[in-house]
Design a protein around this motif. Structure first.
Motif, short mmCIF file in Angstrom:
data_model
loop_
_atom_site.label_atom_id
_atom_site.label_comp_id
_atom_site.label_asym_id
_atom_site.label_seq_id
_atom_site.Cartn_x
_atom_site.Cartn_y
_atom_site.Cartn_z
N ALA A 189 0.83 -1.20 0.00
CA ALA A 189 0.00 0.00 0.00
C ALA A 189 0.87 1.26 0.00
CB ALA A 189 -0.92 0.00 1.21
N ALA A 190 1.93 1.24 0.81
CA ALA A 190 2.83 2.39 0.87
C ALA A 190 3.49 2.65 -0.49
CB ALA A 190 3.88 2.17 1.95
N ALA A 191 3.89 1.59 -1.16
CA ALA A 191 4.53 1.74 -2.47
C ALA A 191 3.55 2.31 -3.50
CB ALA A 191 5.07 0.38 -2.95
N VAL A 198 1.32 10.38 -3.11
CA VAL A 198 0.69 10.52 -1.80
C VAL A 198 1.66 10.04 -0.73
CG1 VAL A 198 -1.22 9.83 -0.30
CG2 VAL A 198 -1.61 10.17 -2.76
N GLN A 199 1.93 10.86 0.28
CA GLN A 199 2.80 10.40 1.36
C GLN A 199 2.11 9.29 2.13
OE1 GLN A 199 5.02 13.30 3.69
NE2 GLN A 199 4.63 12.13 5.55
N PRO A 200 2.74 8.12 2.26
CA PRO A 200 2.07 7.00 2.92
C PRO A 200 1.80 7.23 4.41
CG PRO A 200 3.82 6.22 1.48
CD PRO A 200 3.98 7.70 1.58
N LYS A 255 13.95 4.28 4.58
CA LYS A 255 14.84 4.44 3.43
C LYS A 255 14.07 4.71 2.15
CE LYS A 255 17.36 0.67 3.99
NZ LYS A 255 18.42 -0.32 3.69
N ALA A 256 12.86 4.16 2.06
CA ALA A 256 12.03 4.37 0.88
C ALA A 256 11.37 5.74 0.88
CB ALA A 256 10.96 3.29 0.80
N GLY A 257 11.51 6.49 1.98
CA GLY A 257 10.93 7.82 2.07
C GLY A 257 9.46 7.85 2.39
N TYR A 258 8.93 6.74 2.91
CA TYR A 258 7.49 6.64 3.13
C TYR A 258 6.99 7.47 4.31
CZ TYR A 258 7.61 2.68 -0.15
OH TYR A 258 7.77 1.88 -1.27
N GLY A 420 15.71 6.73 7.60
CA GLY A 420 16.59 5.79 6.93
C GLY A 420 18.07 5.99 7.17
N THR A 421 18.44 6.85 8.14
CA THR A 421 19.86 7.07 8.41
C THR A 421 20.44 6.03 9.37
OG1 THR A 421 19.34 8.62 10.20
CG2 THR A 421 19.65 9.54 7.99
#
Length: 438
Positions: A189-191, A198-200, A255-258, A420-421
């Motif tokens: 769903a997030a992807a 849309v920001q998840p 890391k995916a920026g979700y 994601g750091t």
């Protein structure tokens, strides 16, 4: 219940408890407080100055459903600042002067000391003797027992907060997404949302704990409801590969920026606003947020557009989606020294009537069974009530059994997972080391 009554909730207690805000931060004078227990002529209650809901509810009961109990033993109340709470309770316990009823210790370890010393009433037996043991909901009972590490109930759940993913129904529908029931569903769903611009997830990475909650929930879904207790007991470590896998799963979302580009600078209020103005599809939060959801001024997406999904199953995991993440805000305990016949009468009346009264008057969902729930509950509140009523058990949040230092390190670094750091292994190593240091 009106929107105005829902807005009376000023403090997300569950958030503060989970974030360690009830830890002692200052020392204060030992005057004031409560008289010694054991006096049949009064029913004494001691609470924190910042929390007025419990005392107001008790006063309401004394003037209505518990009028006979009030006449036999009038309610007398006192309060002290939350920053002095644990120190004050220790002093009163040492003097044998705990109030008949008081808010429980802010830290589970101190509460355990009171239990071991026989200063806190066994409520499992007391409620059973009074014929009202069924007035405590299973999810609330499970949460309290898990907090204090036993099979006996030692506190009453004046509040019960569940946690999970609140979601924007319209954003999900527009993108062909159903409420996720597995972690794989959530990631997919997030992807999909991210690809559609849309920001998840909205998350308070600056505060840290809303992100670390996801780590703890993943652990108990994957390894079972006792997985974090094993860490507290020394039978497992957060650095074990199966525990690191949970932090890695959350770090992958980061890391995916979700969680957005600047999650590390987003605080609680900003994350709430982002969700309620349509800026994100999912928002992991506790049910204390109902006051915000039911406030038309804050909620620009509309309360009817807010859905709730329990934290999803992890495929092949030993946990279950119906084991709801929960906390009980600040529960209340009864002293053994002050447990008399009139106190027992008050206990019975409270068990039978507190839940309905605090919901109707303050919009607070408690861990007591309801006798006459309001007919006009907002849909979000009704959803929470239904989940609580049907949950067979509950699980604690990630830091519930950590040391104070472990809690601080976890929440300080939660934002690193969200952006994601930090890898899962790095995060778990930091937290485990802090717990080991005590």
């Amino acid at each position: 219940m009106t929107t105005a009554s829902m807005r009376r909730r000023l403090l997300p207690l569950g958030a503060l408890l989970g974030a360690g805000a009830l830890a002692l931060t200052a020392c204060g004078p030992a005057d004031g407080g409560s008289s010694a227990g054991g006096d049949d002529k009064t029913f004494t209650y001691l609470g924190q100055t910042e929390n007025t809901t419990i005392v107001k509810t008790l006063e309401t009961l004394g003037g209505d459903q518990c009028a006979a109990e009030e006449k036999a033993a009038p309610l007398t109340t006192d309060s002290i600042a939350g920053t002095q709470w644990d120190q004050k309770l220790q002093l009163l316990a040492g003097q044998g002067a705990l109030s008949d009823m008081s808010m429980a210790a802010g830290t589970p370890s101190l509460m355990q000391q009171f239990i071991d010393a026989g200063q806190v009433q066994d409520l499992s037996k007391a409620l059973d003797d009074l014929g009202v043991a069924d007035k405590i909901l299973p999810a609330a009972e499970s949460t309290i027992k898990a907090l204090y590490g036993g099979d006996t109930l030692y506190a009453l759940p004046t509040e019960l907060n569940i946690e999970g993913f609140w979601y924007n129904k319209q954003l999900l529908a527009d993108n062909g997404i159903e409420a996720p029931t597995t972690w794989g569903d959530l990631v997919d769903a997030a992807a999909t949302l991210d690809a559609a611009g849309v920001q998840p997830f909205a998350a308070a990475g600056k505060d840290g704990w809303p992100v670390t909650r996801l780590v703890g929930d993943y652990i108990v879904r994957d390894l079972g409801p006792d997985a974090l207790k094993k860490v507290a007991d020394g039978d497992a470590k957060l650095t074990d590969p199966e525990y690191v896998a949970a932090a890695d799963a959350v770090a992958e979302l980061g890391k995916a920026g979700y969680f957005g580009d600047a999650v590390g600078s987003v605080d609680y209020n900003a994350a709430m606003n982002q969700f309620l103005t349509g800026g994100a599809a999912f928002f992991y939060m506790g049910s204390w947020a109902l006051a915000n959801f039911n406030d038309a001024e804050q909620n620009q997406i509309g309360v009817d557009n807010v859905g709730f999904a329990q934290f999803p199953d992890v495929e092949g995991g030993a946990g279950s989606i119906d084991q709801v993440p929960a906390n009980v805000g600040i529960p209340v305990m009864l002293s053994t020294n002050g447990y008399t016949d009139t106190t027992a009468d008050w206990l019975k009346c409270i068990a039978e009537n507190y839940g309905d009264t605090v919901l109707a008057d303050s919009g607070v969902v408690s861990g007591f069974a309801l006798e006459n729930p309001p007919a006009d509950l907002p849909e979000t509140t009704q959803t929470v009530q239904d989940v609580i009523a049907n949950a067979p058990s509950s699980v604690l949040w990630f830091e519930a059994l950590f040391t104070s230092k472990g809690t601080t390190v976890s929440q300080t670094n939660g934002g690193g997972l969200g952006n994601g750091t930090l890898t899962g292994a790095e995060f778990m190593d930091l937290v485990q080391s802090a717990n080991d240091q005590g």
